[in-house]
Design a protein around this motif. Structure first.
Motif, PDB file in Angstrom:
ATOM      1  N   GLY A 144       0.904  -1.073   0.258  1.00 50.23           N
ATOM      2  CA  GLY A 144       0.043   0.069   0.098  1.00 50.23           C
ATOM      3  C   GLY A 144       0.810   1.113   0.059  1.00 50.23           C
ATOM      4  N   THR A 145       2.171   1.377   0.783  1.00 47.53           N
ATOM      5  CA  THR A 145       2.753   2.401   0.721  1.00 47.53           C
ATOM      6  C   THR A 145       3.525   2.615  -0.793  1.00 47.53           C
ATOM      7  OG1 THR A 145       3.631   2.035   3.083  1.00 47.53           O
ATOM      8  CG2 THR A 145       5.179   3.165   1.731  1.00 47.53           C
ATOM      9  N   ALA A 146       3.881   1.497  -1.226  1.00 46.75           N
ATOM     10  CA  ALA A 146       4.538   1.763  -2.596  1.00 46.75           C
ATOM     11  C   ALA A 146       3.588   2.196  -3.585  1.00 46.75           C
ATOM     12  CB  ALA A 146       4.997   0.200  -2.993  1.00 46.75           C
ATOM     13  N   LEU A 147       2.239   1.581  -3.539  1.00 45.11           N
ATOM     14  CA  LEU A 147       1.199   2.095  -4.451  1.00 45.11           C
ATOM     15  C   LEU A 147       0.981   3.674  -4.317  1.00 45.11           C
ATOM     16  CD1 LEU A 147      -1.084  -1.154  -4.394  1.00 45.11           C
ATOM     17  CD2 LEU A 147       0.184  -0.271  -6.412  1.00 45.11           C
ATOM     18  N   GLY A 148       0.908   4.003  -3.112  1.00 44.96           N
ATOM     19  CA  GLY A 148       0.686   5.488  -2.704  1.00 44.96           C
ATOM     20  C   GLY A 148       1.591   6.289  -3.370  1.00 44.96           C
ATOM     21  N   LEU A 149       2.980   5.877  -3.117  1.00 42.37           N
ATOM     22  CA  LEU A 149       4.133   6.869  -3.568  1.00 42.37           C
ATOM     23  C   LEU A 149       3.989   6.861  -5.028  1.00 42.37           C
ATOM     24  CD1 LEU A 149       6.839   5.298  -1.235  1.00 42.37           C
ATOM     25  CD2 LEU A 149       5.941   7.761  -1.309  1.00 42.37           C
ATOM     26  N   PHE A 150       3.667   5.587  -5.754  1.00 44.31           N
ATOM     27  CA  PHE A 150       3.523   5.810  -7.199  1.00 44.31           C
ATOM     28  C   PHE A 150       2.462   6.673  -7.762  1.00 44.31           C
ATOM     29  CE2 PHE A 150       1.920   3.472 -10.958  1.00 44.31           C
ATOM     30  CZ  PHE A 150       3.009   4.015 -11.736  1.00 44.31           C
ATOM     31  N   VAL A 151       1.145   6.460  -7.050  1.00 47.10           N
ATOM     32  CA  VAL A 151       0.085   7.231  -7.732  1.00 47.10           C
ATOM     33  C   VAL A 151       0.141   8.554  -7.328  1.00 47.10           C
ATOM     34  CG1 VAL A 151      -1.453   5.227  -7.656  1.00 47.10           C
ATOM     35  CG2 VAL A 151      -1.573   6.862  -5.885  1.00 47.10           C
ATOM     36  N   SER A 152       0.876   9.146  -6.370  1.00 48.19           N
ATOM     37  CA  SER A 152       1.002  10.580  -6.062  1.00 48.19           C
ATOM     38  C   SER A 152       1.683  11.306  -7.309  1.00 48.19           C
ATOM     39  CB  SER A 152       1.662  10.683  -4.899  1.00 48.19           C
ATOM     40  OG  SER A 152       3.102  10.235  -5.021  1.00 48.19           O
ATOM     41  N   ALA A 153       2.659  10.643  -8.120  1.00 49.26           N
ATOM     42  CA  ALA A 153       3.123  11.251  -9.239  1.00 49.26           C
ATOM     43  C   ALA A 153       2.152  11.683 -10.071  1.00 49.26           C
ATOM     44  CB  ALA A 153       4.181  10.305  -9.762  1.00 49.26           C
ATOM     45  N   PHE A 154       0.754  11.043 -10.298  1.00 50.56           N
ATOM     46  CA  PHE A 154      -0.212  11.179 -11.310  1.00 50.56           C
ATOM     47  C   PHE A 154      -1.168  12.222 -10.960  1.00 50.56           C
ATOM     48  CE2 PHE A 154       1.931   7.241 -12.166  1.00 50.56           C
ATOM     49  CZ  PHE A 154       2.362   7.392 -13.354  1.00 50.56           C
ATOM     50  N   ALA A 155      -1.176  12.807  -9.515  1.00 52.09           N
ATOM     51  CA  ALA A 155      -2.187  13.365  -9.038  1.00 52.09           C
ATOM     52  C   ALA A 155      -1.651  15.225  -8.923  1.00 52.09           C
ATOM     53  CB  ALA A 155      -2.712  12.878  -7.409  1.00 52.09           C
ATOM     54  N   ALA A 156      -2.758  16.109  -9.213  1.00 45.62           N
ATOM     55  CA  ALA A 156      -2.435  17.450  -9.151  1.00 45.62           C
ATOM     56  C   ALA A 156      -2.842  17.891  -7.901  1.00 45.62           C
ATOM     57  CB  ALA A 156      -2.980  18.301 -10.247  1.00 45.62           C
ATOM     58  N   SER A 157      -3.569  17.097  -6.816  1.00 42.14           N
ATOM     59  CA  SER A 157      -4.221  17.651  -5.764  1.00 42.14           C
ATOM     60  C   SER A 157      -4.537  16.432  -4.980  1.00 42.14           C
ATOM     61  CB  SER A 157      -5.579  18.424  -5.823  1.00 42.14           C
ATOM     62  OG  SER A 157      -6.527  17.712  -6.575  1.00 42.14           O
ATOM     63  N   GLU A 158      -4.917  16.681  -3.461  1.00 39.62           N
ATOM     64  CA  GLU A 158      -5.221  15.763  -2.540  1.00 39.62           C
ATOM     65  C   GLU A 158      -6.329  15.081  -3.040  1.00 39.62           C
ATOM     66  OE1 GLU A 158      -4.829  17.348   1.548  1.00 39.62           O
ATOM     67  OE2 GLU A 158      -2.796  17.855   1.044  1.00 39.62           O
ATOM     68  N   PHE A 159      -7.369  15.846  -3.510  1.00 41.46           N
ATOM     69  CA  PHE A 159      -8.547  15.480  -3.915  1.00 41.46           C
ATOM     70  C   PHE A 159      -8.517  14.135  -5.202  1.00 41.46           C
ATOM     71  CE2 PHE A 159     -12.382  15.443  -6.632  1.00 41.46           C
ATOM     72  CZ  PHE A 159     -13.212  14.859  -5.774  1.00 41.46           C
ATOM     73  N   GLN A 160      -7.566  14.504  -6.048  1.00 44.71           N
ATOM     74  CA  GLN A 160      -7.084  13.864  -7.141  1.00 44.71           C
ATOM     75  C   GLN A 160      -6.541  12.519  -6.437  1.00 44.71           C
ATOM     76  OE1 GLN A 160      -5.172  15.172 -10.438  1.00 44.71           O
ATOM     77  NE2 GLN A 160      -6.662  16.838 -10.817  1.00 44.71           N
ATOM     78  N   ALA A 161      -5.619  12.632  -5.546  1.00 43.26           N
ATOM     79  CA  ALA A 161      -5.061  11.384  -4.957  1.00 43.26           C
ATOM     80  C   ALA A 161      -5.898  10.312  -4.071  1.00 43.26           C
ATOM     81  CB  ALA A 161      -3.816  11.908  -3.929  1.00 43.26           C
ATOM     82  N   VAL A 162      -7.034  11.032  -3.752  1.00 49.38           N
ATOM     83  CA  VAL A 162      -8.079  10.141  -3.139  1.00 49.38           C
ATOM     84  C   VAL A 162      -8.933   9.740  -4.515  1.00 49.38           C
ATOM     85  CG1 VAL A 162     -10.208  10.133  -1.699  1.00 49.38           C
ATOM     86  CG2 VAL A 162      -8.279  11.528  -1.186  1.00 49.38           C
ATOM     87  N   GLN A 163      -8.914  10.094  -5.445  1.00 53.46           N
ATOM     88  CA  GLN A 163      -9.770   9.653  -6.557  1.00 53.46           C
ATOM     89  C   GLN A 163      -9.216   8.496  -7.111  1.00 53.46           C
ATOM     90  OE1 GLN A 163     -10.130  13.127  -8.678  1.00 53.46           O
ATOM     91  NE2 GLN A 163     -12.379  13.120  -8.698  1.00 53.46           N
ATOM     92  N   PHE A 164      -7.899   8.096  -6.829  1.00 54.88           N
ATOM     93  CA  PHE A 164      -7.199   7.150  -7.677  1.00 54.88           C
ATOM     94  C   PHE A 164      -7.589   5.749  -6.859  1.00 54.88           C
ATOM     95  CE2 PHE A 164      -4.109   9.819  -9.554  1.00 54.88           C
ATOM     96  CZ  PHE A 164      -3.889   9.401 -10.791  1.00 54.88           C
ATOM     97  N   MET A 165      -8.115   5.827  -5.571  1.00 58.57           N
ATOM     98  CA  MET A 165      -8.604   4.798  -4.800  1.00 58.57           C
ATOM     99  C   MET A 165      -9.315   3.987  -5.649  1.00 58.57           C
ATOM    100  SD  MET A 165      -9.601   4.427  -0.978  1.00 58.57           S
ATOM    101  CE  MET A 165     -10.030   3.062  -0.228  1.00 58.57           C
ATOM    102  N   PRO A 166     -10.616   4.593  -6.100  1.00 61.97           N
ATOM    103  CA  PRO A 166     -11.360   3.470  -6.799  1.00 61.97           C
ATOM    104  C   PRO A 166     -10.675   2.750  -8.108  1.00 61.97           C
ATOM    105  CG  PRO A 166     -12.567   5.574  -6.432  1.00 61.97           C
ATOM    106  CD  PRO A 166     -11.229   5.713  -6.037  1.00 61.97           C
ATOM    107  N   ALA A 167      -9.730   3.536  -8.568  1.00 68.41           N
ATOM    108  CA  ALA A 167      -8.985   2.954  -9.661  1.00 68.41           C
ATOM    109  C   ALA A 167      -7.990   1.890  -9.125  1.00 68.41           C
ATOM    110  CB  ALA A 167      -8.524   3.904 -10.804  1.00 68.41           C
TER     111      ALA A 167
END
Length: 245
Positions: A144-167
């Motif tokens: 989960g830590t690794a996935l979080g670090l990875f997807v944070s590179a593709f988010a422009a805001s904290e809201f977008q980071a949360v939006q990656f969870m469904p995907a």
């Protein structure tokens, strides 16, 4: 990578988290609270808790580590901290490894708390060793830590980071075998589940649930989850950006 720089990065992250009680509560207490609620939701059917509790013991830490890590890393970038750090003699590998070390330390504490609660307070019955159960829970949290670090590179805001969870998380949750055995799924869905790391995390938990000794299947599942975590961390280092566009 430099050991001193990696350790210094991890120390800085842990120092920041120490002053963020909400994030610490999300990391350390929420998985325990969810397991506690689950146990008494199925209070009239303890067999149900025994059948899915071990699987959720790995899934809850993965989800919470994904959320907190992705948001914390994004916050570093949007605040300009990441840009200043990378302007110093600090490589991307040092930074990612430092974050992984810091959150990995918290993952150890989180997994130990959740496993201890499930086994010795909520009476989760497992046939195998508690240490093997703890190992898979820890590997899930690191994933989960690794996935979080990875997807944070593709988010422009904290809201977008949360939006990656469904995907990223929800498809794995639906296809991991928690709700129905993977062998009974449609062939296409089963093929997809075979390449998702959460499927092997659940399989590893089920091995501990059913077998007294260490099995070859458990070793395979644990190695796959660990390998996926390392692979995602490498990808996270290659996609890390200094700032948010």
């Amino acid at each position: 990578m430099n050991t001193y720089r990696t350790t210094a990065t991890a120390t800085r992250v842990l120092r920041q988290l120490r002053h963020d009680p909400r994030s610490l509560a999300l990391l350390l207490l929420v998985p325990c609270v969810m397991l506690f609620l689950l146990r008494y939701v199925f209070d009239g059917s303890p067999g149900t808790f025994n059948s899915i509790g071990a699987s959720l013991l790995g899934i809850f830490p993965l989800i919470t580590m994904f959320l907190v890590t992705s948001i914390a890393t994004l916050r570093e970038r949007t605040s300009g901290t990441l840009e200043r750090l990378l302007a110093m003699p600090l490589g991307k590998g040092d930074l990612i490894a430092g974050y992984a070390l810091a959150f990995g330390t918290l993952a150890i504490i989180q997994s130990a708390l959740a496993t201890g609660l499930a086994l010795w307070v909520l009476d989760l019955n497992v046939t195998g060793s508690a240490w093997l159960l703890l190992l898979v829970a820890l590997l899930d949290a690191l994933l989960g830590t690794a996935l979080g670090l990875f997807v944070s590179a593709f988010a422009a805001s904290e809201f977008q980071a949360v939006q990656f969870m469904p995907a990223v998380i929800f498809p794995q949750l639906l296809l991991c075998g928690l709700f129905t055995p993977r062998d009974t799924m449609q062939p296409a869905l089963k093929a997809v589940s075979n390449v998702l790391p959460m499927s092997y995390a659940v399989d590893g938990m089920n091995e501990v649930l059913r077998h007294t000794d260490l099995t070859a299947t458990y070793v395979r599942d644990a190695l796959i989850v660990a390998g996926c975590a390392v692979l995602v961390l490498v990808l996270g280092a290659t996609t890390l950006r200094r700032r948010t566009a």
